[in-house]
Design a protein around this motif. Sequence first.
Motif, PDB file in Angstrom:
ATOM      1  N   VAL A   2      -4.692 -10.092  59.970  1.00  0.00           N
ATOM      2  CA  VAL A   2      -6.139  -9.929  59.854  1.00  0.00           C
ATOM      3  C   VAL A   2      -6.664 -11.049  58.974  1.00  0.00           C
ATOM      4  O   VAL A   2      -6.142 -11.302  57.901  1.00  0.00           O
ATOM      5  CB  VAL A   2      -6.468  -8.574  59.204  1.00  0.00           C
ATOM      6  CG1 VAL A   2      -7.960  -8.457  58.999  1.00  0.00           C
ATOM      7  CG2 VAL A   2      -5.942  -7.440  60.060  1.00  0.00           C
TER       8      VAL A   2
ATOM      9  N   ASP B 163      -6.823   0.297  61.584  1.00  0.00           N
ATOM     10  CA  ASP B 163      -8.184  -0.200  61.849  1.00  0.00           C
ATOM     11  C   ASP B 163      -9.108   0.968  62.200  1.00  0.00           C
ATOM     12  O   ASP B 163     -10.264   1.031  61.769  1.00  0.00           O
ATOM     13  CB  ASP B 163      -8.189  -1.209  63.010  1.00  0.00           C
ATOM     14  CG  ASP B 163      -7.508  -2.518  62.639  1.00  0.00           C
ATOM     15  OD1 ASP B 163      -6.822  -2.549  61.606  1.00  0.00           O
ATOM     16  OD2 ASP B 163      -7.660  -3.501  63.374  1.00  0.00           O
ATOM     17  N   ARG B 194     -10.494  -5.560  58.138  1.00  0.00           N
ATOM     18  CA  ARG B 194     -10.193  -4.631  59.238  1.00  0.00           C
ATOM     19  C   ARG B 194     -11.462  -3.988  59.777  1.00  0.00           C
ATOM     20  O   ARG B 194     -11.610  -3.786  60.985  1.00  0.00           O
ATOM     21  CB  ARG B 194      -9.201  -3.559  58.760  1.00  0.00           C
ATOM     22  CG  ARG B 194      -7.789  -4.094  58.579  1.00  0.00           C
ATOM     23  CD  ARG B 194      -6.853  -3.014  58.075  1.00  0.00           C
ATOM     24  NE  ARG B 194      -5.517  -3.507  57.810  1.00  0.00           N
ATOM     25  CZ  ARG B 194      -4.551  -3.604  58.734  1.00  0.00           C
ATOM     26  NH1 ARG B 194      -4.791  -3.232  59.961  1.00  0.00           N
ATOM     27  NH2 ARG B 194      -3.368  -4.070  58.400  1.00  0.00           N
ATOM     28  N   ARG B 197     -13.302  -6.552  61.910  1.00  0.00           N
ATOM     29  CA  ARG B 197     -12.629  -6.758  63.197  1.00  0.00           C
ATOM     30  C   ARG B 197     -12.855  -5.561  64.129  1.00  0.00           C
ATOM     31  O   ARG B 197     -13.106  -5.732  65.322  1.00  0.00           O
ATOM     32  CB  ARG B 197     -11.129  -6.979  62.977  1.00  0.00           C
ATOM     33  CG  ARG B 197     -10.392  -7.320  64.265  1.00  0.00           C
ATOM     34  CD  ARG B 197      -8.961  -7.678  64.034  1.00  0.00           C
ATOM     35  NE  ARG B 197      -8.165  -6.519  63.589  1.00  0.00           N
ATOM     36  CZ  ARG B 197      -6.856  -6.536  63.458  1.00  0.00           C
ATOM     37  NH1 ARG B 197      -6.182  -7.644  63.696  1.00  0.00           N
ATOM     38  NH2 ARG B 197      -6.199  -5.468  63.061  1.00  0.00           N
ATOM     39  N   ALA B 198     -12.777  -4.350  63.555  1.00  0.00           N
ATOM     40  CA  ALA B 198     -12.986  -3.153  64.379  1.00  0.00           C
ATOM     41  C   ALA B 198     -14.415  -3.107  64.910  1.00  0.00           C
ATOM     42  O   ALA B 198     -14.654  -2.769  66.069  1.00  0.00           O
ATOM     43  CB  ALA B 198     -12.679  -1.899  63.558  1.00  0.00           C
TER      44      ALA B 198
END
Lengths: 97, 215
Positions: A2, B163, B194, B197-198
């Motif tokens: 990430v 996530d 996270r 990104r989610a």
Amino acid sequence: MVRHTSTQRPHSKNAKITCQQITALILDYLTRELNAETALAFKAHLRKCPDCIAFLSTYQKTVQAAHSLRYESIPLEMRKRVRQFLQEKIKGSPPNR
Amino acid sequence: MGQRGSTEVLHSTAKGQTSYDEERVLIQRVKAGDYEAFEAIFRQHVSRVYRQAFKLIGNEAETEEVVQEVFLAVHQKVKTFRGESAFSTWLYRLTTNVALSRLRKRKRSKEVLLDDYLPRFHEDGHHEVRPVFNWGNELDVRLEKQELHRLIREALEELPPVDKAVIVSSDLEGISNREIGESLALSIPAVKARLHRARLFLRGKLAVSLGYSPS
């Protein structure tokens, strides 16, 4: 892996940031966690980039849509079953009604 | 974001909820083996535990097992609760971890490549697909609320467990990044990464469902 979003780099007064950097900074922008200089550069980019305005708007709309999800309470029968399960497990007897 | 934090439950005595002091007494009684006090704790928190677990698990049958497991763990581990955080915070962490453990054991039915739904950029940093459409208003016009919610739930199911736990805790539960990090043993930057990104993945899924590029 990430990638961290907080890629705040010092920006000079005239520094330009790219659409990719804007995208990486959105979360911190929305929670007002950008440092003053980066926030200025962010806003300056938005003023002249309709693509990033559209992207930011759809990002916010997505967060709102997720936030609007509603969930039911535990069904009464399930609540009774769980209570009974716990009493049997812990006390070895069914609960008093 | 509005913070519907986990501590709010403790401060409201409306609707018959217990106050902070009453709850502390209840917990002491549970520690001393008082089953009635345990049942009072169960009544007080079972709805919240259920909703939190359901958001992560996504189906009733498994959620029921998670709720059972959580309250068994409460009974077994309450002696380790030292009152340094609110009880509801402790319970939130416990529920997250029980649900997460179950999610990790699940065989994922299909491997979704998150990257397929994330934005892409040219080397010069511009969006790969231009212009970027602002389809935000179309969501309300073209999708019934139920359909929109179904799409979001399906997209959540496709996220990796951690996530999913992060975005559910943040955007559905209103838990702070700090609390999420403490629950999941993640640093705050890792939580934010996270979460971002989610959200981008969800955004990409919504864009595609409306016929637009995720980029």
